[in-house]
Design an enzyme around this catalytic site. Structure first.
Site, PDB file in Angstrom:
ATOM      1  N   HIS A  27       0.877  -1.185   0.000  1.00 56.11           N
ATOM      2  CA  HIS A  27       0.000   0.000   0.000  1.00 56.11           C
ATOM      3  C   HIS A  27       0.904   1.221   0.000  1.00 56.11           C
ATOM      4  O   HIS A  27       1.687   1.401   0.955  1.00 56.11           O
ATOM      5  CB  HIS A  27      -0.888   0.011   1.236  1.00 56.11           C
ATOM      6  CG  HIS A  27      -1.760  -1.197   1.359  1.00 56.11           C
ATOM      7  ND1 HIS A  27      -3.062  -1.217   0.911  1.00 56.11           N
ATOM      8  CD2 HIS A  27      -1.493  -2.440   1.839  1.00 56.11           C
ATOM      9  CE1 HIS A  27      -3.569  -2.428   1.135  1.00 56.11           C
ATOM     10  NE2 HIS A  27      -2.643  -3.188   1.692  1.00 56.11           N
ATOM     11  N   HIS A 205      -8.254  -8.260  -0.553  1.00 55.32           N
ATOM     12  CA  HIS A 205      -7.797  -8.727   0.750  1.00 55.32           C
ATOM     13  C   HIS A 205      -8.862  -9.678   1.286  1.00 55.32           C
ATOM     14  O   HIS A 205     -10.066  -9.350   1.274  1.00 55.32           O
ATOM     15  CB  HIS A 205      -7.681  -7.555   1.726  1.00 55.32           C
ATOM     16  CG  HIS A 205      -6.456  -6.720   1.552  1.00 55.32           C
ATOM     17  ND1 HIS A 205      -6.111  -6.142   0.364  1.00 55.32           N
ATOM     18  CD2 HIS A 205      -5.493  -6.356   2.445  1.00 55.32           C
ATOM     19  CE1 HIS A 205      -4.976  -5.456   0.539  1.00 55.32           C
ATOM     20  NE2 HIS A 205      -4.590  -5.574   1.786  1.00 55.32           N
ATOM     21  N   GLU A 208      -7.286 -12.212   6.124  1.00 53.86           N
ATOM     22  CA  GLU A 208      -6.201 -11.618   6.936  1.00 53.86           C
ATOM     23  C   GLU A 208      -6.604 -11.829   8.399  1.00 53.86           C
ATOM     24  O   GLU A 208      -5.953 -12.560   9.127  1.00 53.86           O
ATOM     25  CB  GLU A 208      -6.044 -10.129   6.601  1.00 53.86           C
ATOM     26  CG  GLU A 208      -4.993  -9.421   7.447  1.00 53.86           C
ATOM     27  CD  GLU A 208      -4.870  -7.915   7.136  1.00 53.86           C
ATOM     28  OE1 GLU A 208      -5.767  -7.354   6.475  1.00 53.86           O
ATOM     29  OE2 GLU A 208      -3.871  -7.311   7.586  1.00 53.86           O
ATOM     30  N   ASP A 286       3.346  -5.084   2.554  1.00 46.64           N
ATOM     31  CA  ASP A 286       2.066  -4.503   2.986  1.00 46.64           C
ATOM     32  C   ASP A 286       2.201  -3.000   3.280  1.00 46.64           C
ATOM     33  O   ASP A 286       1.897  -2.183   2.412  1.00 46.64           O
ATOM     34  CB  ASP A 286       1.530  -5.270   4.202  1.00 46.64           C
ATOM     35  CG  ASP A 286       0.016  -5.203   4.336  1.00 46.64           C
ATOM     36  OD1 ASP A 286      -0.654  -4.675   3.435  1.00 46.64           O
ATOM     37  OD2 ASP A 286      -0.506  -5.699   5.361  1.00 46.64           O
ATOM     38  N   ASP A 287       2.622  -2.640   4.501  1.00 44.14           N
ATOM     39  CA  ASP A 287       2.762  -1.229   4.909  1.00 44.14           C
ATOM     40  C   ASP A 287       4.104  -1.079   5.616  1.00 44.14           C
ATOM     41  O   ASP A 287       4.160  -0.944   6.848  1.00 44.14           O
ATOM     42  CB  ASP A 287       1.615  -0.850   5.858  1.00 44.14           C
ATOM     43  CG  ASP A 287       0.260  -1.054   5.214  1.00 44.14           C
ATOM     44  OD1 ASP A 287      -0.117  -0.228   4.361  1.00 44.14           O
ATOM     45  OD2 ASP A 287      -0.405  -2.053   5.535  1.00 44.14           O
TER      46      ASP A 287
HETATM   47  N1  ADE Z   1      -3.046  -4.964   5.982  1.00 43.42           N
HETATM   48  C1  ADE Z   1      -4.083  -4.290   5.495  1.00 43.42           C
HETATM   49  N2  ADE Z   1      -5.299  -4.876   5.504  1.00 43.42           N
HETATM   50  C2  ADE Z   1      -6.362  -4.216   5.053  1.00 43.42           C
HETATM   51  N3  ADE Z   1      -6.318  -2.966   4.606  1.00 43.42           N
HETATM   52  C3  ADE Z   1      -5.142  -2.344   4.586  1.00 43.42           C
HETATM   53  N4  ADE Z   1      -4.799  -1.120   4.161  1.00 43.42           N
HETATM   54  C4  ADE Z   1      -3.487  -0.970   4.352  1.00 43.42           C
HETATM   55  N5  ADE Z   1      -2.979  -2.081   4.890  1.00 43.42           N
HETATM   56  C5  ADE Z   1      -3.989  -2.963   5.026  1.00 43.42           C
HETATM   57 ZN    ZN Z   2      -2.696  -5.043   2.567  1.00 45.14          ZN
END
Ligand code: ADE
Ligand code: ZN
Length: 349
Positions: A27, A205, A208, A286-287
């Site tokens: 992201h 997604h 998770e 991911d982030d």
């Molecule tokens: N791990 C994640 N799961 C869902 N939405 C997200 N947006 C940013 N990271 C995310």
């Molecule tokens: Zn994600």
């Protein structure tokens, strides 16, 4: 079958870092480092509820997905102008190139920005120009995937798609992210059907934090071509068999899963079980600005925690190319490059 040379454990981190790879679950708003958040806040005169970079970083102590998302959306509030989106994406792409990422498919969350009055064009063009420059400077191909926020309505998703259509040629697909529990794939069935009609790739997604049914519904209702995360699939043997048989890629994000308490420790992560069951698993960040590491950190820490070897490295990088939305000739070229990389390791033995 291509024979992977044995790699001594002390050499493995270096090999993982040098290995060519694709990143498919990233992201772009999750790459905003605290230093850049503060720089943009100052540049744009946005007030932040944290006194310093250190105070902001200290708040990165999450108990689940929602506790992370609250901070992640607050961080994104400093992005106002095309240059801001460019600077954010460029900072990531420089790091990706240094990590030997040769291809990145990058998520962006336009609703986070349009809801604050930032035009769609500002968001997309800023990101696009950084992708273009990464291709010119590093030969890194970077493509954009527009994500719908699942905590918002399908109507809002339709309006977002409409606003993005003038820039259709700047993104290759759509995804679904944000708060998973209570927002099942069924909520977005019609907007995803519309996106497929438009020739866009579709990913989502699922699994998770949410149950295996969300993964099944992402496949059956949204026709998702890849599942982002998907780690909860292990709770359903039939689903595991289907994912393996159909080679549905899972874009797994190990450090994210630990930071958001999906698994207590990396040693307890189920990525090896997923690989051993024959699923097309990939490793992603991911982030990374929030979860303590970019893609190579994910590989290196995961391999150390699970005792993975050279053959897993080859398989994961191979999967990342197979699971990408690049054309067949490009995939072949990357797979050839990957084999050549491992051949050279054998010669150095
Ligand atoms: N791990 C994640 N799961 C869902 N939405 C997200 N947006 C940013 N990271 C995310
Ligand atoms: Zn994600």
């Amino acid at each position: 079958m291509f024979k992977i040379p044995h790699i001594a454990p002390d050499r493995l981190p270096g090999v993982l870092r040098l290995m060519p790879k694709a990143e498919l679950h990233l992201h772009i708003e999750g790459t905003l480092e605290p230093e850049l958040i503060f720089k943009l806040a100052q540049r744009n005169q946005v007030q932040l509820p944290y006194a310093s970079v250190e105070a902001l970083r200290a708040a990165y102590d999450f108990k689940d997905l929602q506790s992370f998302l609250d901070i992640y959306y607050a961080g994104a509030s400093v992005l106002l102008h095309e240059q801001d989106f460019f600077d954010m994406a460029w900072a990531y792409l420089e790091k990706a190139a240094a990590d030997n990422v040769v291809h990145a498919e990058i998520f962006f969350d336009p609703q986070t920005h349009t809801a604050r009055g930032v035009p769609m064009e500002t968001v997309i063009k800023g990101l696009h120009h950084a992708c273009q420059r990464a291709h010119q400077e590093f030969g890194l191909s970077a493509k954009l995937i527009l994500c719908f926020l699942r905590h918002l309505s399908e109507e809002d998703a339709f309006a977002t798609l409409e606003a993005a259509l003038p820039f259709r040629h700047y993104f290759i697909g759509v995804g679904l992210d944000s708060s998973e529990l209570g927002h099942p794939p069924a909520k977005f069935e019609r907007v995803f059907a519309k996106c497929r009609e438009l020739g866009l790739h579709v990913v989502a997604h699922a699994g998770e934090e949410g149950p295996p049914e969300y993964i099944r519904d992402a496949l059956d209702l949204l026709k998702a071509e890849r599942i982002d995360h998907g780690v909860q699939a292990v709770r359903d043997a039939d689903l595991m068999k289907r994912l393996a048989d159909e080679r549905v890629p899972l874009t797994v994000c190990p450090l994210s899963n630990i930071k958001l308490c999906v698994f207590p420790t990396l040693a307890q992560h189920n990525l090896k079980s997923l690989l051993d069951a024959g699923l097309c698993v990939t490793v992603n960040s991911d982030d990374p600005a929030y979860f303590g590491g970019y893609v190579n950190d994910n590989y290196v820490q995961l391999f150390a925690a699970l005792g993975l070897e050279g053959r897993h490295a080859y398989q994961l990088a191979f999967n990342s190319f197979e699971a990408s939305f690049a054309d067949a000739a490009q995939k072949k070229a990357w797979e050839h490059g990957l084999k050549a990389f491992f051949e050279r390791l054998r010669e150095q033995d």
